[in-house]
Structures are given as C-alpha cells and as structure tokens.
Design an enzyme around this catalytic site. Structure first.
Site, PDB file in Angstrom:
ATOM      1  N   ASP A 273       2.659 -20.073   3.702  1.00 17.79           N
ATOM      2  CA  ASP A 273       1.777 -19.350   4.886  1.00 17.79           C
ATOM      3  C   ASP A 273       1.498 -20.515   5.649  1.00 17.79           C
ATOM      4  OD1 ASP A 273      -0.200 -18.402   6.435  1.00 17.79           O
ATOM      5  OD2 ASP A 273      -0.991 -17.001   5.173  1.00 17.79           O
TER       6      ASP A 273
ATOM      7  N   GLU B 174      11.060   4.396   8.821  1.00 14.88           N
ATOM      8  CA  GLU B 174      10.196   5.519   7.957  1.00 14.88           C
ATOM      9  C   GLU B 174      10.083   6.746   8.905  1.00 14.88           C
ATOM     10  OE1 GLU B 174       6.709   3.814   6.423  1.00 14.88           O
ATOM     11  OE2 GLU B 174       7.749   2.051   5.535  1.00 14.88           O
TER      12      GLU B 174
ATOM     13  N   HIS C 206       5.654   4.417   1.006  1.00 11.97           N
ATOM     14  CA  HIS C 206       4.362   3.812   1.607  1.00 11.97           C
ATOM     15  C   HIS C 206       3.035   4.156   1.229  1.00 11.97           C
ATOM     16  CE1 HIS C 206       3.746   1.561   5.756  1.00 11.97           C
ATOM     17  NE2 HIS C 206       2.687   1.428   5.040  1.00 11.97           N
ATOM     18  N   LEU C 207       3.008   3.788   0.001  1.00  7.16           N
ATOM     19  CA  LEU C 207       1.763   4.353  -0.700  1.00  7.16           C
ATOM     20  C   LEU C 207       0.586   3.083  -0.690  1.00  7.16           C
ATOM     21  CD1 LEU C 207       3.135   6.483  -3.829  1.00  7.16           C
ATOM     22  CD2 LEU C 207       2.239   7.089  -1.727  1.00  7.16           C
ATOM     23  N   GLY C 208       1.009   2.101  -0.324  1.00 12.05           N
ATOM     24  CA  GLY C 208       0.060   0.823  -0.355  1.00 12.05           C
ATOM     25  C   GLY C 208      -1.394   1.228  -0.191  1.00 12.05           C
TER      26      GLY C 208
ATOM     27  N   CYS D  54       5.530  -4.611  -0.211  1.00  8.01           N
ATOM     28  CA  CYS D  54       4.420  -3.600   0.111  1.00  8.01           C
ATOM     29  C   CYS D  54       3.844  -3.974   1.295  1.00  8.01           C
ATOM     30  CB  CYS D  54       3.568  -3.714  -1.084  1.00  8.01           C
ATOM     31  SG  CYS D  54       4.110  -2.946  -2.564  1.00  8.01           S
ATOM     32  N   ALA D  55       4.108  -4.917   2.287  1.00  6.31           N
ATOM     33  CA  ALA D  55       3.620  -5.016   3.581  1.00  6.31           C
ATOM     34  C   ALA D  55       4.388  -4.190   4.697  1.00  6.31           C
ATOM     35  CB  ALA D  55       3.760  -6.783   3.634  1.00  6.31           C
TER      36      ALA D  55
END
Length: 533
Positions: A174, A264, A282-284, A233-234
């Site tokens: 990062d 999507e 897209h269940l995050g 999952c971002a």
C-alpha cells in the site's frame, strides 16, 4: 422555515426513514423509484437530499433536473453510480458511508479465502448430487501460509488482523502505508513485486482508479508464486479476468474467489465454470448488520448536513464535523464575505490567482472548508448559483491558481483571514476577522486598516483624504432617503489615499451614486451586496 425535503429512491431500512422524520426532515420513501430514470428526473427537482443505494443512477441528466438538490447520500462505500464531477458542477455534495460495512466486507474476503482453500462450494455441490468424492477435494491449510494484502486501509486492515488470528504471515502493499502503521498492524510492508513472489494467497482491498485498474495484469499475474490463490471482494476491474482464466487453466493459479467483476451484473464471465473458482454476486456488504448500519449512517449524515451544515464522508468537498460547524460557522461566513467583496470588485476582470493568508487562530481551523467558502464568494459574482462544492472546480476550469499560507498570530487580532486576488491589471486585497460576538468584520482593505461591520447593502468609495468626504456622503444619502446604519473611514496617511465603507439599510440608488460622482471627490463608487442571512 420550511423543513428540508429528502427522497429515498432505493431500499433503505425503516429505521433510516425514521431518523429523517425524527430530525424534522420531510421524507418521501419510494424504494423502487431509482429504477425509473424518467420518473426520477420528473420529481427530483422538489428535493434537497437524495438517499440511494446502487440501483439509482445519478447521471448528468438527472442532475439537470435537480434544481434544489444539495446532497446525495450513498448507503454504502461504492459511488460508481453517481457522476461526481457533474454533481460538483451542480454544487451537490456526494457522501458515502465507508465504515458501515467494513467488517462485513472483510469477513466475506476471509470466508472466500476459506472457500477456495478447501473447495467448499464444489464439494457441497458434489455432495448434494449424491456423490461422495472425498479424495477429489484435497485442500490446503491457511495456517503458516503467506497472505498478500493489496491495500491496507480500513477493510484491508481488518483482513490483516483476522489473518494474523489465523496464524498466517501477512505482507502488505500500500503506497500510503507508513512504516509505523505497518509495525502497529504487525504486518510486513513490501513492494508489489515482492508481494507477488511471496504470497500463497492474494486479496485486494483498493478502490478502482486509474492507478489500480488491472493492478493484477497478465504481466503481474505471471510473476505470482505457482499455486497462488486470488481473492477479490473489492472492485471489478482490478484483475485482468482473461489472463486469470488462462493461468487457472494452466495450473499456475490454483484457485480464485471473486465477489466483484469488471462488468456487473455478471451474467457471463470467463471465470464462470472453471474448477476451483468461487463466485458470489457482489455480496461483500450483504449482511443484515451492514445494511442496517449504512442506512442509519447515511440518514444521520444527510440530516446533519441539511440541518447543521456538518459535512461527513463527502467525496467532493472537505468534511466538517458538527462540532467544527458550530465553531467555524462565523469564520466560514467571513470567508464568504471576503470572497464576495473581492468578487464584486473584480467582476469585470479575469482572475489569475487567489492567494489566501490564515493568521493565528484561523490557521488552526479546517482550511479546506474555508478555502471553498472563500472561492465560492468570489465566483458568485460571475455565477450566483455557485456554492462551496462547485466553486473550486469552476476556479480550476478557469485556470485560477489558488495558494494558501498559514502563519502564527502576528498582530492585534487572535486570528484573521486575508485574501489577495491577482488580475492582469492589478492586485486587490481585503482582510477580516470574527469578533467575540461571532460577527464577521472587515479590518483591512487595500492595506488600509478599518473596522467595518458587514451588512446586506453597502457602499464602497475611494478618494483622496480631503475635507468634505463625510459631508458629501451623509448629505447625498439623506437626500435620497438612504439610511446609514454604520459608517467606516480609513486612510493610508494624512492627505493620502482613503476609503469609506457604508452599511446602509437599502440599496443605494443610481441617482445617489451619480450625485456623488458629480462632486468630483471620489475615484471609485461601488455598491455591494452581501448574503448576511
């Protein structure tokens, strides 16, 4: 005073609707309206606020109809469905709720990591089909493996913490992660090349930007350790899906778990149907707790802004907490007045630069917010519809350079703001402060010290310091029925340049200004208007 009016055009919890009502805000709950762009465009002009999830698309066309809109609140972190540049141009604040679903999203990434490590979805489908293929689904342990985390911010940080609890070795890439923060998180800070070579699992937790798009490109995926497993999952678009599919087929990548996709809703994708690829829609953020949290948070944020001016988690304007708003209110108003004075004085000249000096106490405040207010004051002389959100963008578009300087207390006042505007012909400057009564005051114009209360209607004049000025101003205002509420004079030196600033009860008519001009005493006579509400 009319209550602010908010439209909720997507599904939000009843508790969020009640927050608006409890705060005295008029709210219309139409959870399916966001899917009908024509109907939304038809009604949006009535509302001060719009609360949405992902179904509503806030496009330039919608914003053209949103003549009263002040704030869009997104219940969730992603704002891909809001045109933020168009919103800024229309002066609309765009807020999100970045913290309400952090734990939920992080937990989903961990769950996906377990799922791909142990091939749980395929094993479940096989067992449901009546098969007993125990030897087919050989998994790997997480303990002792190296997890590479790309993006160690809010969600990535939680993933790091959970992974350490699973006894994994964590390396993080990062650019904004400091050595001190990495040490506190108990992770090893590495560059991307090192992470790719060392990680057994790679999980992504960064937004989709020009810098992060395809951060796991074909080239970078080929640099990964053989047998790596990729979790995303971002945001869709962070991984080259075509390249990943090829590497999954070749066996270089042992598995992948994706909750997000480049396009999507993902009805078709190159990853679908491949062995040991776990996919979710897209269940995050899709837990009861997270949906409730972000709904309540967005309702609170929007209510706070519409009622108190507090700006939280805004994407196109500096945030101002409710506490800051109370303290800064008079200073924000002062900044607007200073900008308005300069803007009205230079309304016929193109501005090249705006230089702002914050002295003493003012330098300790939220300067980004003060800058926005000051620039808005200047820009309003050109476009009355400009506000704190749109002003900085308009200034940039016009090529105006804005610079800010801070300094410790240097004079008789605990703090003051001075703004200097540079045009091709000249420089103009004005300074002001906030007195103990909370009222903004002008304290210097063109380097000449004054003490002037700010009123709705004012008259500014310049002249040589000669006898008769006060008499001419007083007599002319009286002859034209203009009542003077406050009269301020200042001069550079005896018989030198002087100024007068009159606070009057009504606009000074053109006839009165013509009479003043006929005296030959005044170099400049300028009526001014200020928003003192």
């Amino acid at each position: 005073m009319t209550a602010p009016k908010v439209l909720i055009s997507d599904k939000l919890s009843d508790a969020a609707v009640q927050i608006f009502r409890d705060r005295g805000i008029d709210v219309d709950f139409m959870p399916d309206l966001g899917k009908d762009k024509d109907k939304l465009a038809e009604v949006i002009g009535k509302y001060d606020g719009l609360a949405i999830r992902s179904a509503t698309k806030v496009t330039p066309a919608i914003l053209e109809h949103a003549t009263n809109l002040k704030v869009v609140g997104r219940a969730g972190i992603g704002t891909d469905n809001v045109d933020k540049e168009a919103a800024s141009k229309h002066g609309v604040i765009v807020m999100n709720t970045p913290f309400g679903n952090m734990i939920t999203t992080a937990e989903h990434a961990i769950a996906m990591m377990f799922a791909v490590a142990r091939q749980i979805p395929e094993a479940s489908a096989s067992t449901h089909a009546g098969k007993w293929e125990k030897s087919k689904f050989m998994g790997v342990e997480l303990t002792g493996k190296t997890l590479g985390v790309i993006g160690a911010g809010n969600i990535g940080g939680i993933v790091c913490d959970r992974a350490r609890g699973l006894k994994m070795k964590v390396v993080a890439y990062d650019p904004f992660l400091s050595d001190e923060k990495a040490e506190k998180m108990q992770v090893e800070k590495v560059d991307l090349e090192t992470l790719l070579k060392r990680a057994d699992f790679i999980t992504l937790h960064v937004p989709l930007t020009d810098q992060t798009r395809n951060i796991l490109s074909r080239e970078n995926l080929e640099k990964t350790k053989k047998g790596v497993r990729i979790i995303n999952c971002a945001r869709g678009g962070l991984v080259d899906e075509e390249a990943l599919a090829d590497l999954l087929k070749s066996g270089h990548v042992a598995g992948a778990a994706f909750d997000v996709f480049a396009e999507e809703p993902a009805k078709e994708n190159v990853l679908f149907g491949l062995p040991n690829v776990v996919c979710t829609p897209h269940l995050g953020a899709s837990t009861t707790e997270a949906q409730e949290n972000v709904a309540l948070q967005v309702a609170d944020q929007m209510a706070n802004y519409l009622l108190t001016g507090a700006v939280e988690n805004a994407l196109n304007m500096p945030s101002v907490t409710a506490e800051e708003a109370k303290v800064m209110g008079p200073w924000i108003k002062l900044a607007e007045h200073l900008g308005s004075f300069i803007g009205q004085m230079t309304d016929d000249e193109p501005i090249k630069a705006i230089n702002i000096l914050y002295d003493g106490y003012s330098a300790e405040l939220n300067l980004e917010a003060l800058n926005c207010s000051l620039i808005a004051g200047i820009m309003k002389s050109i476009n009355p519809d400009v506000n704190m959100v749109s002003a900085p963008m308009i200034a940039r578009e016009r090529g105006i350079k804005v610079s800010t300087t801070n300094q410790e207390q240097s004079g008789a006042f605990e703090g003051y703001i001075k703004v200097t505007v540079v045009t091709p012909r000249r420089e103009r400057s004005i300074a002001g402060t906030v007195f103990s009564d909370g009222k903004p005051r002008f304290i210097q114009i063109k380097g000449i010290n004054i003490d002037a209360e700010v009123g709705r209607h004012m008259l500014y004049t310049t002249n040589e310091d000669v006898p008769g000025i006060i008499g001419a101003l007083g007599q002319t205002m009286g002859d034209n029925g203009v009542n003077i509420a406050n009269f301020t004079l200042g001069r550079a030196a005896a018989r030198g340049e002087a100024i007068a600033l009159l606070y009057v009860d009504e606009p000074v008519p053109a006839e009165a200004r013509a009479k003043l001009a006929e005296t030959g005493l005044f170099k400049q006579i300028k009526p001014l208007e200020f928003d003192v509400a």
